[in-house]
Design a protein around this motif. Sequence first.
Motif, PDB file in Angstrom:
ATOM      1  N   ALA A 198      -8.869   9.321  -6.421  1.00 47.99           N
ATOM      2  CA  ALA A 198      -7.977   8.236  -6.841  1.00 47.99           C
ATOM      3  C   ALA A 198      -8.768   7.161  -7.578  1.00 47.99           C
ATOM      4  O   ALA A 198      -8.316   6.629  -8.602  1.00 47.99           O
ATOM      5  N   TRP A 199      -9.944   6.840  -7.080  1.00 45.28           N
ATOM      6  CA  TRP A 199     -10.818   5.851  -7.704  1.00 45.28           C
ATOM      7  C   TRP A 199     -11.182   6.280  -9.132  1.00 45.28           C
ATOM      8  O   TRP A 199     -11.077   5.505 -10.074  1.00 45.28           O
ATOM      9  N   TYR A 222      -8.197   5.904 -11.448  1.00 44.50           N
ATOM     10  CA  TYR A 222      -7.890   4.512 -11.780  1.00 44.50           C
ATOM     11  C   TYR A 222      -8.885   3.931 -12.780  1.00 44.50           C
ATOM     12  O   TYR A 222      -8.518   3.155 -13.658  1.00 44.50           O
ATOM     13  N   PHE A 257      -9.096   1.743  -2.535  1.00 46.18           N
ATOM     14  CA  PHE A 257      -8.810   3.132  -2.163  1.00 46.18           C
ATOM     15  C   PHE A 257      -9.623   3.458  -0.921  1.00 46.18           C
ATOM     16  O   PHE A 257     -10.848   3.509  -0.969  1.00 46.18           O
ATOM     17  N   ALA A 269      -3.982   3.690  -0.883  1.00 40.15           N
ATOM     18  CA  ALA A 269      -4.197   2.884  -2.080  1.00 40.15           C
ATOM     19  C   ALA A 269      -3.507   1.546  -1.842  1.00 40.15           C
ATOM     20  O   ALA A 269      -2.312   1.502  -1.540  1.00 40.15           O
ATOM     21  N   LEU A 309       0.904   3.671  -8.488  1.00 40.37           N
ATOM     22  CA  LEU A 309      -0.050   4.348  -7.602  1.00 40.37           C
ATOM     23  C   LEU A 309       0.555   5.611  -6.993  1.00 40.37           C
ATOM     24  O   LEU A 309      -0.128   6.626  -6.837  1.00 40.37           O
ATOM     25  N   GLU A 353       0.836  -1.203   0.000  1.00 39.00           N
ATOM     26  CA  GLU A 353       0.000   0.000   0.000  1.00 39.00           C
ATOM     27  C   GLU A 353       0.864   1.244   0.000  1.00 39.00           C
ATOM     28  O   GLU A 353       2.043   1.201   0.387  1.00 39.00           O
ATOM     29  N   ALA A 400      -9.902   9.491  -1.640  1.00 35.37           N
ATOM     30  CA  ALA A 400     -10.114   8.157  -2.211  1.00 35.37           C
ATOM     31  C   ALA A 400     -10.997   8.237  -3.453  1.00 35.37           C
ATOM     32  O   ALA A 400     -10.746   7.553  -4.451  1.00 35.37           O
ATOM     33  N   ARG A 412     -14.551   2.512  -4.147  1.00 30.23           N
ATOM     34  CA  ARG A 412     -13.710   1.875  -3.143  1.00 30.23           C
ATOM     35  C   ARG A 412     -12.725   0.853  -3.711  1.00 30.23           C
ATOM     36  O   ARG A 412     -11.534   0.962  -3.495  1.00 30.23           O
ATOM     37  N   SER A 413     -13.222  -0.179  -4.418  1.00 31.98           N
ATOM     38  CA  SER A 413     -12.306  -1.221  -4.868  1.00 31.98           C
ATOM     39  C   SER A 413     -12.786  -1.898  -6.150  1.00 31.98           C
ATOM     40  O   SER A 413     -13.970  -1.862  -6.472  1.00 31.98           O
ATOM     41  N   CYS A 451      -5.777   9.284   1.105  1.00 31.32           N
ATOM     42  CA  CYS A 451      -6.311   7.918   1.094  1.00 31.32           C
ATOM     43  C   CYS A 451      -5.152   6.930   1.083  1.00 31.32           C
ATOM     44  O   CYS A 451      -4.012   7.287   0.803  1.00 31.32           O
TER      45      CYS A 451
END
Length: 151
Positions: free
Chosen positions: A17-18, A21, A101, A114, A141, A7, A14, A77-78, A112
């Motif tokens: 970042a999400w 991505y 995230f 990652a 990341l 991480e 977050a 989130r993921s 956040c």
Amino acid sequence: MRSMKGEVLLKLPAEKAWEMYRDNDVVSKINPELLSRAEYVQGDGGPGTLRLFKLGPAVRSYVEESVEKIEKVETGRSVSYDVVGGELRKMYNPYKVTFTFTPVEGKEKEMCIAQWEAEYEPITPAIPPPDKARDAALQFLQCFDKFQLSY
């Protein structure tokens, strides 16, 4: 099945970042040395979608491309996927990865964590753990911080 994780702390929310991505245009510009292109080759990013990652020159000697089948999405989130094509698939079966995230408590709007996590099984005992894949993913990341300033 074996597992490995790592991480990094990012100085962005977050949610941001999400979004970075999941957006192929954005993620393809973050660090072309590590990831030169991402595209959804089938589907829209939900479960069952196939996403192609073309890796950049910094990691191409290890992996040139990866085709991933998205298995699970927790919006904001993921995302979890199975690698179904590319060099990693020739080394490990299965090879499952989750990017997560998570907001930093008390600093949700600023930071956040990652996380990259893999579950894998080498095809032969001589194949080492995917340390290079983990290191490349974490290095990538870490580039989110610098890129988001221009995004």
